[in-house]
Design an enzyme around this catalytic site. Structure first.
Site, PDB file in Angstrom:
ATOM      1  N   ASP A   7      12.739  -4.120   5.739  1.00  0.00           N
ATOM      2  CA  ASP A   7      13.902  -4.922   6.088  1.00  0.00           C
ATOM      3  C   ASP A   7      13.956  -5.168   7.600  1.00  0.00           C
ATOM      4  OD1 ASP A   7      16.566  -5.992   5.317  1.00  0.00           O
ATOM      5  OD2 ASP A   7      17.319  -4.351   6.563  1.00  0.00           O
ATOM      6  N   GLU A  28      10.267  -8.505   6.202  1.00  0.00           N
ATOM      7  CA  GLU A  28      11.233  -9.582   6.407  1.00  0.00           C
ATOM      8  C   GLU A  28      11.256  -9.931   7.892  1.00  0.00           C
ATOM      9  OE1 GLU A  28      16.002 -10.538   5.922  1.00  0.00           O
ATOM     10  OE2 GLU A  28      15.353  -8.551   6.524  1.00  0.00           O
TER      11      GLU A  28
END
Ligand code: CA
Length: 522
Positions: free
Chosen positions: A210, A251
């Protein structure tokens, strides 16, 4: 590594190394456990429920699952972790997780879990210790300031007032998620220890990482700073040392040029946000004019198979909502995604045309399995209110309708698995002379079979679309098109001359509005 070796590295990797990680002939399915299936009636999806529904994911054809965070967290979304070594009790136990992974592996499905390294929960014991005790060894795990700091690009605060003393702490996304200070060696080592635990004890196949462009900060620069790349190299080489077949995808919510700095020697893959936006925009506008630049750039500049297109993820308005309920548009978008290069990701519920718009919990509503109370998701009260279409847009209804979006997904995913040109080929855009008509080949160099995708993105029928190409797109010869997908009655044969160029070919007499076809050329 000297400069020359560095420059040659991507090329050498592409030429000689066996492809790492997950083949592009499959797709990954993104799941929010809280919303997938509730096995015990408390209204919250859980790991045992997910295990029960693995057959559905297997039938869809996905051979990889990305689970949004499953570690213990006080929030519904889980991106603020309080214990990295324990499964969120709402979802079950660590033993439930291991059973789920074992069952997924038995079905040939790999499991990736969200790994949240940039920040931690403000309720995590390390942050609480650092907050309350200025002599705590955890003080250096976080970033502190006497002053509140400048506003961020959205006019919000990255620096949050301590509830304990006259100081501020840094939390890029939210006050409930203080950033970890990766300048501190103990933080960098702890991140590896967490990863090792999930790989070795929990038997996962890898991670979706993330918000990694924010790992390090450098003054006012809060993303993509050089130290982030240095650490990702170190982290990835550590993972490869302990789990050579593990797979990582990051990401980096940024443009394709910005992504380049994250190759060749950091994570295995990254999401291609630009490609995703280009697909959605093309379908929404009914125009192929801006469909190709992003995918061509990704294909040209990024290592093969190491980038991932998708339509929507858990942070974005769902496809059918973005397309204002246009199911034909959703079918086109799915067709584009699943016939594009890269390793595609499908967000749960997209395959049955679920709807949802911000705020975030409305993008992550319970999976709609059937018309039963609780949408067949729970026998209790769902943790989050269902969508208005929960009685109609269900797996049950989609199963019964052979023309449904779900069956289209299954067909396209199977096509991808069974057709090397679609699963691993190069995308070659073709000229159609019509703004509304997208046409492209997928082909594996040296293979005599290629695949043509031709789609009318517009709302008017078009007739006699002529397809042309540059030189050397196909070996010379005569090709007979065979229907793989779409309402095709007859397709015209193609003759390719010694220059390998397609010229003046009208593959289909007409193309209905918002319709298209996938043809094999042999
Ligand atoms: Ca439950």
């Amino acid at each position: 590594m000297n400069l020359l070796a560095l420059l040659l590295a991507p090329l050498a990797a592409a030429d000689t190394a066996p492809p790492r990680g997950i083949p592009t002939s499959t797709v990954c399915y993104e799941v929010f456990v809280r919303s997938f299936f509730d096995s015990d009636g408390d209204g919250i999806g859980d790991l045992n429920g997910l295990t029960q529904k693995l057959g559905y994911i297997e039938d869809l054809g996905a051979r990889c699952i990305w689970l949004m965070p499953v570690a213990e967290s006080p929030s519904y979304h889980g991106y603020d972790v309080t214990d990295y070594y324990r499964v969120e009790p709402d979802f079950g136990t660590n033993e439930d997780f291991k059973r789920f992974v074992g069952e997924a592996h038995r079905r040939g499905i790999r499991v990736l879990v969200d790994l949240v390294l940039n920040h931690i929960s403000s309720e995590h014991p390390s942050f609480q210790a650092a907050l309350r005790d200025s002599a705590s060894p955890y003080r250096s795990w976080f970033l502190w300031s006497r002053t509140p700091g400048p506003k961020n690009q959205w006019g919000g605060d990255n620096w949050h007032r301590s509830p304990v003393r006259d100081e501020y702490y840094y939390g890029f996304f939210w006050r409930g998620m203080p950033d970890l200070n990766f300048e501190t060696a103990a933080v960098r080592e702890e991140a590896k220890r967490v990863a090792r635990y999930w790989l070795e004890e929990m038997k996962v196949d890898g991670f979706r990482l993330d918000a990694i462009r924010h790992l390090f900060e450098d003054g006012a620069q809060t993303a993509n700073v050089p130290a982030t790349h240095t650490y990702l190299r170190e982290f990835t080489s550590y993972l490869r040392g302990i789990a050579p077949n593990s797979f990582t995808i990051g990401e980096v919510w940024d443009s394709t040029p910005a992504l380049l700095a994250y190759y060749p020697d950091q994570l295995d893959a990254y999401f291609a946000f630009e490609v995703s936006d280009a697909i959605l925009d093309a379908v929404r506008l009914g125009s192929a004019a801006k469909l190709f630049p992003a995918v061509i750039r990704a294909q040209r500049d990024l290592p093969a198979g190491r980038w991932s297109p998708f339509l929507r993820n858990h942070d974005q308005t769902r496809t059918l909502t973005a397309l204002r309920g246009d199911v034909a548009g959703a079918r086109l978008a799915a067709t584009l995604l699943l016939t594009f290069p890269g390793l595609p990701f499908v967000y749960y519920g997209e395959e049955i045309g679920m709807t949802g718009d911000k705020p975030d919990p409305r993008l992550r509503t319970p999976m709609q399995w059937s018309r039963a109370p609780g949408a067949g998701f729970t026998r209790g009260t769902p943790w989050e209110r269902l969508q208005p279409d929960s009685l109609t847009a269900t797996v049950e209804a989609a199963e019964a309708d052979s023309t449904s979006l779900l069956h289209l997904h299954r067909r396209l995913i199977r096509l991808r698995a069974e057709t090397p040109a679609v699963g691993a080929g190069e995308l070659v855009p073709l000229e159609t002379g019509h703004d509304a008509v997208a046409a492209y080949l997928r082909r594996v160099p040296g293979e005599t079979r290629a695949v043509l995708v031709i789609l009318n993105l517009g709302t008017a029928p078009v007739a006699g679309v002529t397809v042309t190409s540059g030189d050397r797109v196909l070996p010379a010869g005569r090709y007979t098109p065979r229907r793989l997908l779409g309402a095709v009655t007859s397709a015209a044969p193609l003759r390719v001359g010694p220059d390998g160029r397609i010229r003046g070919w009208v593959p289909l007499r007409t193309l209905a509005p918002r319709q298209g076809a996938v043809l094999e050329l042999k």
